[in-house]
Motif scaffolding. Structure first.
Motif, PDB file in Angstrom:
ATOM      1  N   MET A 248       0.958  -1.249   0.081  1.00 57.23           N
ATOM      2  CA  MET A 248      -0.069   0.228  -0.113  1.00 57.23           C
ATOM      3  C   MET A 248       0.957   1.175  -0.026  1.00 57.23           C
ATOM      4  SD  MET A 248      -2.905   1.078   2.571  1.00 57.23           S
ATOM      5  CE  MET A 248      -2.456   0.012   3.880  1.00 57.23           C
ATOM      6  N   ASP A 249       0.663   2.192  -0.905  1.00 57.52           N
ATOM      7  CA  ASP A 249       1.502   3.379  -1.046  1.00 57.52           C
ATOM      8  C   ASP A 249       0.704   4.468  -1.140  1.00 57.52           C
ATOM      9  OD1 ASP A 249       3.729   1.613  -1.432  1.00 57.52           O
ATOM     10  OD2 ASP A 249       4.048   2.181  -3.594  1.00 57.52           O
ATOM     11  N   VAL A 250       1.155   5.544  -0.728  1.00 60.04           N
ATOM     12  CA  VAL A 250       0.670   6.814  -0.799  1.00 60.04           C
ATOM     13  C   VAL A 250       1.591   7.933  -1.542  1.00 60.04           C
ATOM     14  CG1 VAL A 250      -0.069   9.036   0.508  1.00 60.04           C
ATOM     15  CG2 VAL A 250      -0.505   6.478   1.518  1.00 60.04           C
ATOM     16  N   PHE A 251       1.192   8.170  -2.765  1.00 59.45           N
ATOM     17  CA  PHE A 251       2.017   9.015  -3.818  1.00 59.45           C
ATOM     18  C   PHE A 251       3.493   8.313  -3.889  1.00 59.45           C
ATOM     19  CE2 PHE A 251      -0.792  12.337  -1.634  1.00 59.45           C
ATOM     20  CZ  PHE A 251      -1.438  12.615  -2.666  1.00 59.45           C
TER      21      PHE A 251
ATOM     22  N   ALA B 198       2.864   3.391   2.892  1.00 53.80           N
ATOM     23  CA  ALA B 198       1.871   4.027   3.643  1.00 53.80           C
ATOM     24  C   ALA B 198       2.520   3.728   5.084  1.00 53.80           C
ATOM     25  CB  ALA B 198       0.681   3.297   3.614  1.00 53.80           C
ATOM     26  N   HIS B 199       3.063   2.494   5.441  1.00 59.23           N
ATOM     27  CA  HIS B 199       3.567   2.341   6.878  1.00 59.23           C
ATOM     28  C   HIS B 199       4.281   3.483   7.440  1.00 59.23           C
ATOM     29  CE1 HIS B 199       4.236  -0.044  10.501  1.00 59.23           C
ATOM     30  NE2 HIS B 199       5.521   0.070  10.214  1.00 59.23           N
TER      31      HIS B 199
ATOM     32  N   LEU C 287       4.532   6.740   6.988  1.00 61.60           N
ATOM     33  CA  LEU C 287       3.605   7.794   7.011  1.00 61.60           C
ATOM     34  C   LEU C 287       2.633   7.586   8.317  1.00 61.60           C
ATOM     35  CD1 LEU C 287       2.931   8.415   3.311  1.00 61.60           C
ATOM     36  CD2 LEU C 287       4.400   9.556   4.646  1.00 61.60           C
ATOM     37  N   ILE C 288       2.128   6.631   8.453  1.00 63.19           N
ATOM     38  CA  ILE C 288       1.175   6.146   9.465  1.00 63.19           C
ATOM     39  C   ILE C 288       1.693   6.078  10.654  1.00 63.19           C
ATOM     40  CG2 ILE C 288      -0.699   4.256  10.012  1.00 63.19           C
ATOM     41  CD1 ILE C 288      -1.251   3.886   7.201  1.00 63.19           C
TER      42      ILE C 288
ATOM     43  N   SER D 165      -0.683  -1.557   8.052  1.00 63.15           N
ATOM     44  CA  SER D 165       0.166  -1.315   7.222  1.00 63.15           C
ATOM     45  C   SER D 165       1.573  -1.926   7.128  1.00 63.15           C
ATOM     46  CB  SER D 165       0.339   0.076   7.053  1.00 63.15           C
ATOM     47  OG  SER D 165       1.087   0.525   8.161  1.00 63.15           O
TER      48      SER D 165
END
Length: 147
Positions: free
Chosen positions: A1-4, A8-9, A11-12, A61
């Motif tokens: 799972m990626d964000v931009f 994600a991990h 960041l979360i 994540s």
């Protein structure tokens, strides 16, 4: 799972690493200085609930990241993952305790004494356990990534 394009991990995790200790320290302060509950009580409770959600999301994540990158089972990741698996639960106790404490003390009633002391005990246990578990989990995660 990626964000931009970023996993994600990490960041979360930063949300959990900020919100859980902030809520824990705030909750301990609310227990010690009762007059602060009216001003900062619901803000602290909001941070505690958000911290629990962030810790739960970080756990999920992190498991996905380890599986995606083939890192599951390595000694450093296993230690981090084991502690990370526990991290949401003291945060949940903290969230329940501080919400109950703020709600019960918003309007003092004579028969609420035992319930208030139960909320204080939950809040203290959740705050102290959260601080320890988040610190150990974060240290193990940093060690796993950065050596």
């Amino acid at each position: 799972m990626d964000v931009f394009g970023i996993p994600a991990h990490p960041l979360i995790v930063h949300a959990a690493v900020v919100l859980v200790p902030l809520a824990a320290l705030g909750a301990l302060a609310l227990m010690l200085v009762a007059r602060w509950r009216r001003t900062y009580g619901w803000l602290t409770a909001t941070f505690a609930v958000a911290g629990f959600a962030a810790a739960l999301a970080a756990k999920s994540s992190g498991e996905a990241l380890a599986a995606e990158r083939g890192m599951a089972g390595t000694p450093r990741i296993s230690a981090h993952e084991a502690w990370g698996g526990w991290a949401p639960w003291p945060a949940l106790v903290l969230a329940i305790g501080v919400v109950a404490l703020v709600w019960l003390t918003a309007r003092p009633e004579p028969r609420r004494g035992p319930m208030v002391w139960t909320a204080v005990a939950l809040t203290a246990a959740g705050a102290l356990a959260s601080l320890v578990v988040v610190a150990i989990t974060g240290h193990l995660g940093a060690t796993a990534v950065w050596g």
